[in-house]
Design an enzyme around this catalytic site. Sequence first.
Site, PDB file in Angstrom:
ATOM      1  N   HIS A  17      12.122 -22.892  15.638  1.00 22.83           N
ATOM      2  CA  HIS A  17      13.581 -23.005  15.593  1.00 22.83           C
ATOM      3  C   HIS A  17      14.109 -24.143  16.473  1.00 22.83           C
ATOM      4  O   HIS A  17      14.852 -25.013  16.009  1.00 22.83           O
ATOM      5  CB  HIS A  17      14.235 -21.699  16.053  1.00 22.83           C
ATOM      6  CG  HIS A  17      13.902 -20.516  15.214  1.00 22.83           C
ATOM      7  ND1 HIS A  17      13.598 -20.605  13.876  1.00 22.83           N
ATOM      8  CD2 HIS A  17      13.832 -19.194  15.511  1.00 22.83           C
ATOM      9  CE1 HIS A  17      13.348 -19.397  13.395  1.00 22.83           C
ATOM     10  NE2 HIS A  17      13.484 -18.526  14.369  1.00 22.83           N
ATOM     11  N   LYS A  44       7.213 -17.829   9.143  1.00 23.73           N
ATOM     12  CA  LYS A  44       6.664 -18.122  10.461  1.00 23.73           C
ATOM     13  C   LYS A  44       6.101 -16.833  11.061  1.00 23.73           C
ATOM     14  O   LYS A  44       6.523 -15.739  10.635  1.00 23.73           O
ATOM     15  CB  LYS A  44       7.745 -18.726  11.360  1.00 23.73           C
ATOM     16  CG  LYS A  44       8.754 -17.715  11.916  1.00 23.73           C
ATOM     17  CD  LYS A  44       9.604 -18.364  12.971  1.00 23.73           C
ATOM     18  CE  LYS A  44      10.482 -17.353  13.662  1.00 23.73           C
ATOM     19  NZ  LYS A  44       9.795 -16.421  14.550  1.00 23.73           N
ATOM     20  N   LYS A  61      20.828 -21.925   7.699  1.00 19.02           N
ATOM     21  CA  LYS A  61      22.166 -21.578   8.183  1.00 19.02           C
ATOM     22  C   LYS A  61      23.143 -22.725   7.914  1.00 19.02           C
ATOM     23  O   LYS A  61      22.836 -23.897   8.130  1.00 19.02           O
ATOM     24  CB  LYS A  61      22.126 -21.261   9.681  1.00 19.02           C
ATOM     25  CG  LYS A  61      21.369 -19.976  10.012  1.00 19.02           C
ATOM     26  CD  LYS A  61      21.405 -19.694  11.487  1.00 19.02           C
ATOM     27  CE  LYS A  61      20.667 -18.407  11.812  1.00 19.02           C
ATOM     28  NZ  LYS A  61      21.331 -17.226  11.261  1.00 19.02           N
ATOM     29  N   ASP A  94       7.303 -18.006  19.530  1.00 21.38           N
ATOM     30  CA  ASP A  94       8.137 -17.350  18.527  1.00 21.38           C
ATOM     31  C   ASP A  94       9.384 -18.155  18.194  1.00 21.38           C
ATOM     32  O   ASP A  94       9.878 -18.099  17.067  1.00 21.38           O
ATOM     33  CB  ASP A  94       8.538 -15.955  19.037  1.00 21.38           C
ATOM     34  CG  ASP A  94       9.136 -15.085  17.946  1.00 21.38           C
ATOM     35  OD1 ASP A  94       8.666 -15.160  16.799  1.00 21.38           O
ATOM     36  OD2 ASP A  94      10.083 -14.331  18.248  1.00 21.38           O
ATOM     37  N   ARG A 145       0.846  -1.196   0.000  1.00 21.15           N
ATOM     38  CA  ARG A 145       0.000   0.000   0.000  1.00 21.15           C
ATOM     39  C   ARG A 145       0.877   1.239   0.000  1.00 21.15           C
ATOM     40  O   ARG A 145       1.018   1.930   1.008  1.00 21.15           O
ATOM     41  CB  ARG A 145      -0.904   0.009   1.232  1.00 21.15           C
ATOM     42  CG  ARG A 145      -1.963  -1.070   1.236  1.00 21.15           C
ATOM     43  CD  ARG A 145      -2.874  -0.921   2.434  1.00 21.15           C
ATOM     44  NE  ARG A 145      -2.129  -1.064   3.689  1.00 21.15           N
ATOM     45  CZ  ARG A 145      -2.653  -0.875   4.894  1.00 21.15           C
ATOM     46  NH1 ARG A 145      -3.909  -0.505   5.028  1.00 21.15           N
ATOM     47  NH2 ARG A 145      -1.912  -1.040   5.977  1.00 21.15           N
ATOM     48  N   GLU A 183      -4.292  -2.745  -2.416  1.00 17.56           N
ATOM     49  CA  GLU A 183      -4.769  -3.445  -1.236  1.00 17.56           C
ATOM     50  C   GLU A 183      -4.948  -4.913  -1.579  1.00 17.56           C
ATOM     51  O   GLU A 183      -5.380  -5.251  -2.690  1.00 17.56           O
ATOM     52  CB  GLU A 183      -6.111  -2.857  -0.785  1.00 17.56           C
ATOM     53  CG  GLU A 183      -6.080  -1.381  -0.438  1.00 17.56           C
ATOM     54  CD  GLU A 183      -5.638  -1.151   0.993  1.00 17.56           C
ATOM     55  OE1 GLU A 183      -5.517  -2.150   1.738  1.00 17.56           O
ATOM     56  OE2 GLU A 183      -5.425   0.005   1.366  1.00 17.56           O
ATOM     57  N   ILE A 184      -4.656  -5.791  -0.601  1.00 16.89           N
ATOM     58  CA  ILE A 184      -4.745  -7.216  -0.911  1.00 16.89           C
ATOM     59  C   ILE A 184      -6.181  -7.679  -1.122  1.00 16.89           C
ATOM     60  O   ILE A 184      -6.411  -8.719  -1.757  1.00 16.89           O
ATOM     61  CB  ILE A 184      -4.075  -8.066   0.184  1.00 16.89           C
ATOM     62  CG1 ILE A 184      -4.800  -7.885   1.518  1.00 16.89           C
ATOM     63  CG2 ILE A 184      -2.602  -7.753   0.303  1.00 16.89           C
ATOM     64  CD1 ILE A 184      -4.332  -8.866   2.572  1.00 16.89           C
TER      65      ILE A 184
END
Length: 511
Positions: free
Chosen positions: A264, A172, A206, A259, A65, A107-108
């Site tokens: 992870h 994520k 990584k 989180d 946007r 806009e989506i």
Amino acid sequence: MILGQRENPLRDAQDRRLPRIAGPCVLVIFGVTGDLSTKKLMPAVYDLANRGLLPPGFALVGFARRDWAHQDFAKIVHDAVRQHARTPFREEVWRQLSEGIRFVPGEIGDDASFDKLQRTINDLDEARGTGGNHAFYLSIPPGLFQTVVDQLRSHGLADQQAGRWSRVVIEKPFGHDLASAKELNRIVSEVFPPWSVFRIDHYLGKETVQNLMALRFANQMFEPVWNNNYVDHVQITMAENIGIGGRAGYFDGIGIARDVIQNHLLQLLALTAMEEPNSFEAGQLRNEKQKVLAATRPPARMDLHTARGRYAGGWAGGEKVRGYLEEERIPADSKTETYAAIRVDIDNRRWAGVPFYLRTGKRLARRVTEIALAFKRAPHLPFTATDTEELGHNALVLRIQPDEGITLRFGAKVPGTQMEIREVNMDFAYGGSFTEASPEAYERLILDVLLGDPPLFPHHEEVELSWEILDPVLDYWASLDEPPQDYQPGGWGPALADEMLARDGRAWRRP
């Protein structure tokens, strides 16, 4: 001059003399104005181009946007590359890349915006020769996924045509619990087949995480002791020395367990504990990880084998820092944790009786991610009490970041005429052993998306199994009346975490 093959660490898996070069395609990034896009995605795209891993028929499209023209977005990409790219800026590489950069404002939920996106992509297929191959990177909140994938389907951008492909990339978090993860998978799978869905966990990109598999399966010396006959316990740590910064809107109500542990740390656990796959083909690797996660049990006693905390205000790194409740936009009654530690056990023949301790936190002593295997003590020491200091466990430590490498900790004789044993470290450092530049995780993962190479991407079954492990912990914490235990910044977390291991007769490593 583009970086040559001798400097290129992203080699073809079948022939190391050949680089793995993506075919013609368009990469569309939704949420292109966010930090992830600016600091990671755009620089990674440039670095891939600079390494010679993107074809001339490549295009980058931003959707957001903003009232930007194509050249405005190109300037944003240019500045992000200048500031965050890992390879040198080369004008000829930038010129070729910038010719394929486009921007679509909108806009989506707006059909007209997606009509314009469709026309832009079709024009690039013709002008740049991108071959009708399209990857859509959803760097947006999960609540917007359904709207975007529905728009892609209704505008024909998700169609799987012969000789062409359409893929979707999801960042994520993959839901906030098991139920929402299943719903998210339902939404995406109604539009994209499983082989076209790439769930990004950047830790799996990584080099040091991938080296875990090389360490285990390319060397005869480690695998024979990689089991409960020799391993006492395993600690997997991801610590940060910073606070939440400007992420209050995302972090509060989510917490660090959702989180970090759900994705992870449980992925690192799966790679540490899995059996040897028949090959590193995606299906084989996925099967072994899923077996481990299916055998992993939540803490048997939530009150004894979980700990949560919240950083208080104080001094850290020579500066005064705010506590979590003092951060901007954090409500005074928040019960969100900034530190989490849990014990899990794996019910299989290899790991029965070996606890795995997972911990993560903010405002800790230093930034470090590591996997530490602590071995059982020798059953007999033929030394007098004065010959040795208090010897701890032998340990094999894989340092994921920032000081990438491997440490082996063992007892050795101190030089002199007496028999005196002391613990010492033997270190391997990536920077000192290899001249090849290590690619950034997003370089590897974006390239794998464009190649359609899925081994490093969690499948939805892995995501759901991880939530089955973590959900009981979150439910238990939600049932408690008290807030998370405060801990001082610059330390190693709340006292509850130390008590958790002390009950088992163990202690946390100090990285």
